[in-house]
Write a protein that holds these residues in place. Structure first.
Motif, PDB file in Angstrom:
ATOM      1  N   GLN A  47       0.837  -1.188   0.000  1.00  0.00           N
ATOM      2  CA  GLN A  47       0.000   0.000   0.000  1.00  0.00           C
ATOM      3  C   GLN A  47       0.873   1.239   0.000  1.00  0.00           C
ATOM      4  O   GLN A  47       2.042   1.176   0.362  1.00  0.00           O
ATOM      5  CB  GLN A  47      -0.936   0.019   1.209  1.00  0.00           C
ATOM      6  CG  GLN A  47      -0.250   0.277   2.524  1.00  0.00           C
ATOM      7  CD  GLN A  47      -1.236   0.370   3.677  1.00  0.00           C
ATOM      8  OE1 GLN A  47      -2.333  -0.150   3.596  1.00  0.00           O
ATOM      9  NE2 GLN A  47      -0.839   1.026   4.736  1.00  0.00           N
ATOM     10  N   CYS A 106      -4.321   8.496   9.251  1.00  0.00           N
ATOM     11  CA  CYS A 106      -5.484   7.692   8.889  1.00  0.00           C
ATOM     12  C   CYS A 106      -6.145   8.295   7.655  1.00  0.00           C
ATOM     13  O   CYS A 106      -6.313   9.508   7.565  1.00  0.00           O
ATOM     14  CB  CYS A 106      -6.460   7.660  10.064  1.00  0.00           C
ATOM     15  SG  CYS A 106      -7.919   6.670   9.745  1.00  0.00           S
ATOM     16  N   ASP A 160      -3.207   1.529   7.271  1.00  0.00           N
ATOM     17  CA  ASP A 160      -3.010   0.717   8.471  1.00  0.00           C
ATOM     18  C   ASP A 160      -2.986   1.571   9.729  1.00  0.00           C
ATOM     19  O   ASP A 160      -3.313   1.109  10.803  1.00  0.00           O
ATOM     20  CB  ASP A 160      -1.720  -0.089   8.364  1.00  0.00           C
ATOM     21  CG  ASP A 160      -1.836  -1.201   7.335  1.00  0.00           C
ATOM     22  OD1 ASP A 160      -2.970  -1.616   7.013  1.00  0.00           O
ATOM     23  OD2 ASP A 160      -0.784  -1.682   6.868  1.00  0.00           O
ATOM     24  N   ASN A 215      -6.028   1.749  12.225  1.00  0.00           N
ATOM     25  CA  ASN A 215      -6.353   0.671  13.149  1.00  0.00           C
ATOM     26  C   ASN A 215      -5.709   0.851  14.514  1.00  0.00           C
ATOM     27  O   ASN A 215      -6.031   0.135  15.455  1.00  0.00           O
ATOM     28  CB  ASN A 215      -5.910  -0.674  12.575  1.00  0.00           C
ATOM     29  CG  ASN A 215      -6.658  -1.012  11.320  1.00  0.00           C
ATOM     30  OD1 ASN A 215      -7.812  -0.637  11.143  1.00  0.00           O
ATOM     31  ND2 ASN A 215      -6.012  -1.713  10.405  1.00  0.00           N
ATOM     32  N   GLU A 216      -4.778   1.785  14.644  1.00  0.00           N
ATOM     33  CA  GLU A 216      -4.096   1.971  15.918  1.00  0.00           C
ATOM     34  C   GLU A 216      -5.047   2.562  16.947  1.00  0.00           C
ATOM     35  O   GLU A 216      -5.824   3.459  16.667  1.00  0.00           O
ATOM     36  CB  GLU A 216      -2.893   2.894  15.745  1.00  0.00           C
ATOM     37  CG  GLU A 216      -1.820   2.259  14.892  1.00  0.00           C
ATOM     38  CD  GLU A 216      -0.636   3.182  14.663  1.00  0.00           C
ATOM     39  OE1 GLU A 216      -0.522   4.192  15.376  1.00  0.00           O
ATOM     40  OE2 GLU A 216       0.157   2.865  13.766  1.00  0.00           O
TER      41      GLU A 216
END
Length: 87
Positions: free
Chosen positions: A49, A55, A81, A84-85
């Motif tokens: 990606q 985000c 990704d 998602n944190e």
């Protein structure tokens, strides 16, 4: 064997590898995912990606083998990704 011959042989081998790689890439079918696209995924080879520190939506690419053993590439959009944190 002299060094010039060794260098020439190495250069020739490197060029052959590049040529084979280019031919292999030409045989790969690229597809952009849209809603309802039929996917025939037997084995995922790689997923990549775009880099994004925050985000948001990023472009992603999945390389996979279909049920016929043919290499295919699927381009699609996804949440980074980093989204998602903390969840």
């Amino acid at each position: 064997m002299n060094t010039k011959a060794v260098y020439a042989a190495c250069l020739f081998a490197a060029l052959n590898i590049c040529t084979l790689s280019a031919r292999a890439e030409a045989d790969v079918t690229h597809q952009t995912y849209t809603y309802g696209t039929h996917l025939d995924i037997q084995k995922v080879l790689s997923m990549k990606q775009d880099a994004s520190p925050a985000c948001g939506i990023v472009n992603a690419r999945m390389t996979y083998l279909d049920s016929q053993g043919k290499t295919r590439v699927l381009d699609y959009s996804k949440f980074a990704d980093g989204c998602n944190e903390g969840n």
